[in-house]
Design a protein around this motif. Structure first.
Motif: not given
Length: 74
Positions: A3, A60, A63-64, A73
């Motif tokens: 990403d 981006k 916050r993710p 996670q």
């Protein structure tokens, strides 16, 4: 697939101190870093000369997203 936006080309740049100071003031007025301001000014100058560039890939912000229940996670 990552990403992360593509890496930017880094290179040394020597500027006249007065030019750097003017860019620094302009960057502060636009709430940008000096590096971002130089990139913006170069894009504007190339655009005025008719050089077409792809839009930059913007990082981006914020916050993710929270992981949904049941997802691991890392």
């Amino acid at each position: 697939m990552s990403d992360q936006p593509p890496q930017k080309k880094a290179f040394p740049l020597r500027l006249d101190p007065a030019l750097y100071a003017a860019i620094e003031r302009s960057a502060a007025a636009d709430l940008r870093s000096v590096n971002a301001q130089v990139e913006c000014l170069l894009r504007e100058a190339l655009g005025k000369r008719g050089v077409k560039l792809a839009e930059p890939v913007r990082a981006k912000r914020g916050r993710p997203p929270k992981a949904k229940e049941g997802e691991d996670q890392e």
